[in-house]
Design a protein around this motif. Structure first.
Motif, PDB file in Angstrom:
ATOM      1  N   MET A  62       0.591   7.000  -9.686  1.00 45.59           N
ATOM      2  CA  MET A  62       1.451   7.986 -10.154  1.00 45.59           C
ATOM      3  C   MET A  62       2.379   8.183  -8.829  1.00 45.59           C
ATOM      4  O   MET A  62       1.834   8.603  -7.860  1.00 45.59           O
ATOM      5  CB  MET A  62       0.979   9.040 -10.898  1.00 45.59           C
ATOM      6  N   HIS A  63       3.766   7.988  -8.972  1.00 46.19           N
ATOM      7  CA  HIS A  63       4.492   8.104  -7.818  1.00 46.19           C
ATOM      8  C   HIS A  63       5.998   9.040  -7.886  1.00 46.19           C
ATOM      9  O   HIS A  63       6.450   9.014  -9.278  1.00 46.19           O
ATOM     10  CB  HIS A  63       4.782   7.117  -6.983  1.00 46.19           C
ATOM     11  N   ASP A  64       6.160   9.885  -7.219  1.00 44.19           N
ATOM     12  CA  ASP A  64       7.650  10.496  -7.245  1.00 44.19           C
ATOM     13  C   ASP A  64       8.552   9.601  -6.850  1.00 44.19           C
ATOM     14  O   ASP A  64       8.494   8.568  -6.320  1.00 44.19           O
ATOM     15  CB  ASP A  64       7.527  11.493  -6.051  1.00 44.19           C
ATOM     16  N   ASP A  65       9.594   9.457  -7.790  1.00 46.91           N
ATOM     17  CA  ASP A  65      10.628   8.702  -7.677  1.00 46.91           C
ATOM     18  C   ASP A  65      11.586   9.035  -6.695  1.00 46.91           C
ATOM     19  O   ASP A  65      13.113   9.431  -7.238  1.00 46.91           O
ATOM     20  CB  ASP A  65      11.440   8.663  -9.235  1.00 46.91           C
ATOM     21  N   LYS A  73       4.352   4.326  -2.542  1.00 50.79           N
ATOM     22  CA  LYS A  73       3.797   3.471  -3.450  1.00 50.79           C
ATOM     23  C   LYS A  73       4.114   1.951  -3.148  1.00 50.79           C
ATOM     24  O   LYS A  73       3.229   1.213  -3.563  1.00 50.79           O
ATOM     25  CB  LYS A  73       4.629   3.679  -4.990  1.00 50.79           C
ATOM     26  N   ALA A  74       5.107   1.545  -2.808  1.00 54.06           N
ATOM     27  CA  ALA A  74       5.512   0.149  -2.639  1.00 54.06           C
ATOM     28  C   ALA A  74       4.383  -0.426  -1.469  1.00 54.06           C
ATOM     29  O   ALA A  74       3.768  -1.628  -1.507  1.00 54.06           O
ATOM     30  CB  ALA A  74       6.705   0.084  -1.905  1.00 54.06           C
ATOM     31  N   ALA A  75       4.181   0.226  -0.376  1.00 50.69           N
ATOM     32  CA  ALA A  75       3.192  -0.097   0.460  1.00 50.69           C
ATOM     33  C   ALA A  75       1.686  -0.110  -0.110  1.00 50.69           C
ATOM     34  O   ALA A  75       0.884  -1.186   0.275  1.00 50.69           O
ATOM     35  CB  ALA A  75       3.090   0.838   1.732  1.00 50.69           C
ATOM     36  N   PHE A  76       1.398   0.863  -0.786  1.00 51.65           N
ATOM     37  CA  PHE A  76       0.069   0.669  -1.467  1.00 51.65           C
ATOM     38  C   PHE A  76      -0.239  -0.498  -2.432  1.00 51.65           C
ATOM     39  O   PHE A  76      -1.086  -1.251  -2.199  1.00 51.65           O
ATOM     40  CB  PHE A  76      -0.140   1.824  -2.050  1.00 51.65           C
ATOM     41  N   VAL A  77       0.815  -0.770  -3.158  1.00 48.73           N
ATOM     42  CA  VAL A  77       0.607  -1.735  -4.137  1.00 48.73           C
ATOM     43  C   VAL A  77       0.738  -3.019  -3.644  1.00 48.73           C
ATOM     44  O   VAL A  77      -0.260  -4.117  -3.795  1.00 48.73           O
ATOM     45  CB  VAL A  77       1.794  -1.745  -5.147  1.00 48.73           C
ATOM     46  N   GLU A  78       1.655  -3.137  -2.422  1.00 47.85           N
ATOM     47  CA  GLU A  78       1.435  -4.596  -1.727  1.00 47.85           C
ATOM     48  C   GLU A  78       0.155  -4.887  -1.053  1.00 47.85           C
ATOM     49  O   GLU A  78      -0.419  -5.885  -0.978  1.00 47.85           O
ATOM     50  CB  GLU A  78       2.680  -4.625  -0.738  1.00 47.85           C
ATOM     51  N   GLU A  79      -0.368  -3.884  -0.523  1.00 52.71           N
ATOM     52  CA  GLU A  79      -1.775  -3.994   0.328  1.00 52.71           C
ATOM     53  C   GLU A  79      -2.898  -4.291  -0.771  1.00 52.71           C
ATOM     54  O   GLU A  79      -3.793  -5.043  -0.527  1.00 52.71           O
ATOM     55  CB  GLU A  79      -1.922  -2.885   1.225  1.00 52.71           C
ATOM     56  N   ALA A  80      -2.870  -3.476  -1.814  1.00 53.04           N
ATOM     57  CA  ALA A  80      -3.831  -3.773  -3.131  1.00 53.04           C
ATOM     58  C   ALA A  80      -3.683  -4.983  -3.354  1.00 53.04           C
ATOM     59  O   ALA A  80      -4.735  -5.733  -3.786  1.00 53.04           O
ATOM     60  CB  ALA A  80      -3.443  -2.726  -4.292  1.00 53.04           C
ATOM     61  N   GLY A  81      -2.689  -5.708  -3.652  1.00 52.68           N
ATOM     62  CA  GLY A  81      -2.450  -7.209  -4.024  1.00 52.68           C
ATOM     63  C   GLY A  81      -3.003  -8.184  -3.002  1.00 52.68           C
ATOM     64  O   GLY A  81      -3.520  -9.155  -3.433  1.00 52.68           O
ATOM     65  N   ARG A  82      -2.977  -7.729  -1.871  1.00 52.82           N
ATOM     66  CA  ARG A  82      -3.422  -8.605  -0.840  1.00 52.82           C
ATOM     67  C   ARG A  82      -5.139  -8.681  -0.756  1.00 52.82           C
ATOM     68  O   ARG A  82      -5.484  -9.873  -0.363  1.00 52.82           O
ATOM     69  CB  ARG A  82      -2.846  -8.321   0.607  1.00 52.82           C
ATOM     70  N   ILE A  83      -5.478  -7.486  -1.070  1.00 53.01           N
ATOM     71  CA  ILE A  83      -6.881  -7.377  -0.698  1.00 53.01           C
ATOM     72  C   ILE A  83      -7.676  -7.405  -1.992  1.00 53.01           C
ATOM     73  O   ILE A  83      -9.106  -7.746  -1.978  1.00 53.01           O
ATOM     74  CB  ILE A  83      -7.403  -6.270  -0.025  1.00 53.01           C
ATOM     75  N   GLY A  84      -7.027  -7.559  -2.886  1.00 60.10           N
ATOM     76  CA  GLY A  84      -7.853  -7.581  -4.209  1.00 60.10           C
ATOM     77  C   GLY A  84      -8.049  -6.444  -5.259  1.00 60.10           C
ATOM     78  O   GLY A  84      -8.902  -6.614  -5.981  1.00 60.10           O
TER      79      GLY A  84
END
Length: 276
Positions: A62-65, A73-84
């Motif tokens: 959940m993120h503030d727009d 949010k973008a940095a978190f989601v990108e790293e999440a995708g990278r590590i699984g």
């Protein structure tokens, strides 16, 4: 900070902040510095902490727009995708006095995340926690540095007990050493409330600037040059929040700690982010 950057640059005045974490704050100006990490580093650190340290696999976001919330949010989601780490859903909200978070919380609830990451400020994080707990959900919550505020507990009450958040510093007997404890005691005596992360970072920023002025005098260019020369661990400023030195952009990537709300107080979490 982003809006002010070109104004300070054009005026030839040092901009040195202990607060903003947006990735672009220091880029593009030789006059802008900060003494804490940026959101790319923070978002990646939180993703790795949830996956590697806590062993969680599914996360709702959940993120503030705004610039802070969307960047983090973008940095978190990108790293999440990278590590699984699986991001099961992303819900945005916009700060408003009559903000209704029920739909956003409901949308994530049906996806059954192991944890919910909140990329926003303390007031909305507290409201989100209250709505989540009102529904009877026990899903763990984690935020970033902008949720660490006494107001989080004032607004959220019991709902924020157990909430985790990253922070550049924790004023606590287990962290920071003798100098940090002396600062915390002096702050409490002066202001009648506990020192938080932002008080400690602001104290270090002001002290570093005053030290530079003491060395080179009240000259804007020489002050900027002196701060810029603090470019390695060997030349770092040693403050209560640790070593401060800058890269070519004026960024300082201090390690992130994890705090947790226990009995209405911010204390170090039992498990901390592993050092890369």
């Amino acid at each position: 900070s982003l809006a002010g950057k070109p104004v300070y640059r054009d005026a030839g005045a040092l901009q040195f902040s202990p607060g903003p974490t947006h990735v672009d704050v220091c880029r593009g100006s030789d006059w802008t510095f900060r003494n804490l990490y940026n959101d790319d580093y923070q978002g990646r650190s939180i993703a790795r902490y949830l996956f590697d340290t806590l062993g969680l696999g599914r996360v709702g976001v959940m993120h503030d727009d705004d610039a802070y919330g969307t960047g983090l949010k973008a940095a978190f989601v990108e790293e999440a995708g990278r590590i699984g780490l699986t991001v099961v859903g992303v819900e945005a909200y916009h700060r408003a006095p009559d903000l209704d978070l029920s739909d956003a919380v409901g949308a994530l609830d049906v996806l059954e995340p192991d944890v919910i990451f909140i990329a926003g400020l303390y007031a909305e994080a507290a409201s989100l926690a209250r709505e989540i707990r009102r529904r009877g959900l026990t899903t763990p919550l984690i935020g970033a540095d902008a949720v660490l505020s006494e107001a989080l507990v004032d607004v959220g009450g019991e709902a924020v007990e157990g909430m985790m958040m990253t922070t550049p510093f924790i004023v606590h007997p287990a962290v920071g050493g003798v100098a940090a404890q002396a600062f915390a005691q002096s702050f409490l005596e002066a202001y009648g409330r506990p020192a938080d992360t932002w008080a400690a970072l602001a104290y270090d920023a002001a002290t570093q600037i005053l030290d530079a002025i003491g060395e080179v005098g009240a000259d804007r260019e020489r002050i900027r040059e002196r701060i810029a020369q603090t470019a390695s661990l060997d030349t770092a400023f040693g403050g209560i929040t640790g070593a401060t030195y800058f890269d070519e952009n004026g960024d300082c990537l201090k390690p992130a700690f994890v705090a947790v709300v226990r009995d209405g107080q911010f204390v170090p979490a039992d498990k901390q982010i592993a050092t890369p």
